[in-house]
Design an enzyme around this catalytic site. Structure first.
Site, PDB file in Angstrom:
ATOM      1  N   ASP A 120       0.891  -1.219  -0.053  1.00  0.00           N
ATOM      2  CA  ASP A 120       0.149   0.095   0.042  1.00  0.00           C
ATOM      3  C   ASP A 120       0.814   1.321   0.116  1.00  0.00           C
ATOM      4  OD1 ASP A 120       0.795  -0.706   2.788  1.00  0.00           O
ATOM      5  OD2 ASP A 120      -0.619   0.770   3.385  1.00  0.00           O
ATOM      6  N   ASP A 137       8.125   3.933  -1.533  1.00  0.00           N
ATOM      7  CA  ASP A 137       7.471   3.448  -0.235  1.00  0.00           C
ATOM      8  C   ASP A 137       6.107   2.682  -0.389  1.00  0.00           C
ATOM      9  OD1 ASP A 137       6.802   2.801   2.337  1.00  0.00           O
ATOM     10  OD2 ASP A 137       6.566   4.937   2.952  1.00  0.00           O
ATOM     11  N   GLU A 152       0.088  -1.261   5.538  1.00  0.00           N
ATOM     12  CA  GLU A 152       1.331  -0.912   6.445  1.00  0.00           C
ATOM     13  C   GLU A 152       1.182   0.594   7.077  1.00  0.00           C
ATOM     14  OE1 GLU A 152       5.272   0.904   7.856  1.00  0.00           O
ATOM     15  OE2 GLU A 152       3.858   1.222   6.039  1.00  0.00           O
ATOM     16  N   GLU A 153       0.696   1.423   5.898  1.00  0.00           N
ATOM     17  CA  GLU A 153       0.841   2.862   6.055  1.00  0.00           C
ATOM     18  C   GLU A 153      -0.281   3.496   7.218  1.00  0.00           C
ATOM     19  OE1 GLU A 153       3.047   4.586   5.399  1.00  0.00           O
ATOM     20  OE2 GLU A 153       4.045   3.896   3.507  1.00  0.00           O
ATOM     21  N   ASP A 185      11.937  -1.623   3.650  1.00  0.00           N
ATOM     22  CA  ASP A 185      11.110  -0.312   3.708  1.00  0.00           C
ATOM     23  C   ASP A 185      11.446   0.955   4.246  1.00  0.00           C
ATOM     24  OD1 ASP A 185       8.795   0.913   3.647  1.00  0.00           O
ATOM     25  OD2 ASP A 185       7.986  -0.205   5.428  1.00  0.00           O
ATOM     26  N   HIS A 237       5.762   9.677   1.319  1.00  0.00           N
ATOM     27  CA  HIS A 237       4.264  10.307   1.717  1.00  0.00           C
ATOM     28  C   HIS A 237       3.999  11.675   0.921  1.00  0.00           C
ATOM     29  CE1 HIS A 237       4.207   7.452   5.420  1.00  0.00           C
ATOM     30  NE2 HIS A 237       4.517   6.870   4.613  1.00  0.00           N
TER      31      HIS A 237
HETATM   32 ZN    ZN Z   1       6.895   2.081   4.036  1.00  0.00          ZN
END
Ligand code: ZN
Length: 409
Positions: A81, A142, A176-177, A199, A381
């Protein structure tokens, strides 16, 4: 194997997999299945075994051992994700080949420019190739860089059975986010002895320490009465909440801390005279200091209850996650081998404490010791996210070296 990681990466970032916060279901967005299904197909095609996608979009697969030796089963994990903080739809990657070390114009129409002044680490990439966004979405390095690197390694190992290595288990997680990637991870079914999440950020990063974390909800119960006749009767919850906050150490605050320094963070406050609620998070890498911080905030609540009457302050403390360090330390070869592999490749290992949590930290406490390795990406992000092509290629090589070192050990 050099070019396949980039091709894979571009395939994966073309799929929108943005997750969403505060959903009661995993995956939080159905579109994460889109990438999960592609990965399943590709894993099967390359000849991986036990390829499986479960009802929650977790993908698992095996690269079988080629060595007769007894070697710990190694897990490699990445998340599919992307962050809810920025759109991951219609990602339009821009190639900056042979980067000249100058500001990068990302979008001719809007003029959006990534400035070296703001992101001085760009200078480390002079002469290398970068992939940026067009300034309208995030990139998705990411953690699709991590996904692509694991996939490239698996493909390489499966087509080179002459390279001796132990059993490798692959895991790709959703959500995960939004802090849920470890929630439904099947640690027992995964069956790895140890693992790495892929990651992290810049090439060389290696992380096995993170915060101990707790949340504290403080409910202040007041008593409201007409202000004109309030003398000796009113108890103003807002004022008592302010008093509570003022008793916390001024400099143990996110705005004043870095490195191994912990904090109390007031993340939200809402209320009136009758009731005011404050939401805190408490963080510290050191277990003892973490416990002391929780004891301190409890003492503040007790003191104000003595001052204003029992039940005035209601404190709900809840641990969120713990520093994985103590779960990694019995398996320090995970860190040592990764460092050795980097040094062999001329990469300087950069070990630093994570000022947050990782899925690996949660997995470590679920029985799967799981430090975090670099992916080669930056500025996660957001619209300035980018990844270095050569770093991604090196990470694949690094993973290969680590599997070899597992075998030689
Ligand atoms: Zn990540």
């Amino acid at each position: 194997m050099e070019t396949s990681v980039v091709k894979r990466f571009l395939r994966y970032i073309a799929v929108d997999t943005q997750s969403a916060a505060e959903k009661d279901v995993i995956p939080s967005t159905a579109k994460q299945f889109d990438l999960a299904k592609i990965l399943v197909e590709e894993l099967k095609e390359m000849g991986a075994q036990d390829v499986k996608m479960d009802d929650h979009a977790y993908v698992y697969a095996t690269v079988p051992a080629t060595s007769e030796k007894e070697i710990p089963v190694l897990g490699l994990i990445a998340h599919m994700d992307t962050s809810p903080a920025c759109s991951g739809k219609n990602v339009n990657p821009q190639f900056i080949n042979n980067y000249d070390g100058k500001d990068i114009l990302m979008n001719k129409e809007t003029g959006l420019t990534m400035k070296v002044e703001d992101y001085p680490e760009l200078l480390n990439y002079k002469g290398q190739d970068l992939i940026t966004t067009d300034g309208t979405t995030l990139l998705g390095a990411d953690d699709k860089a991590g996904v692509a690197e694991i996939m490239a390694l698996a493909d390489y190992l499966l087509s080179h059975p002459e390279i001796p290595h132990g059993k490798i288990r692959i895991g790709f997680t959703p959500d995960e986010e939004v802090g849920c990637g470890a929630d439904l991870f099947d640690v027992a079914g995964f069956g790895a002895d140890v693992a790495y999440t892929i990651d992290g950020g810049a090439l060389g990063e290696l992380e096995y320490e993170n915060f101990n974390a707790a949340s504290a909800k403080v409910k202040v119960h007041g008593f409201s009465i007409h202000p004109g006749s309030a003398k000796n009767k009113m108890k103003n919850a807002i004022l008592m909440a302010m008093e509570f906050q003022n008793m916390l150490p001024v400099f143990e605050n996110p705005m004043c801390t870095e490195g191994y320094e912990g904090f109390f963070h007031l993340d939200g406050i809402a209320g009136d005279v009758e009731e005011t609620v404050m939401d805190y998070i408490i963080r510290d890498h050191d277990k003892q200091k973490f416990e002391e911080k929780k004891a301190y905030i409890t003492r503040v609540a007790d003191y104000l209850n003595q001052k204003y009457g029992q039940g005035t302050i209601e404190l709900i403390l809840k641990d969120s996650y713990y520093n994985m360090k103590e779960k990694i330390e019995p398996h320090m070869y995970l860190i040592d081998l990764a460092k050795e592999a980097m040094t062999d490749m001329g990469i300087t290992p950069v070990v630093s404490p994570v000022r947050g949590g990782t899925d690996g930290a949660r997995l470590s406490y679920m029985g799967l010791p799981c430090p975090n390795l670099c992916t080669g990406g930056h500025n996660y992000h957001g619209r300035f996210e980018y990844v270095c092509v050569q770093s991604m290629e090196k990470v694949v090589e690094l993973l290969l070296k680590i599997t070899e070192k597992f075998e030689e050990r």
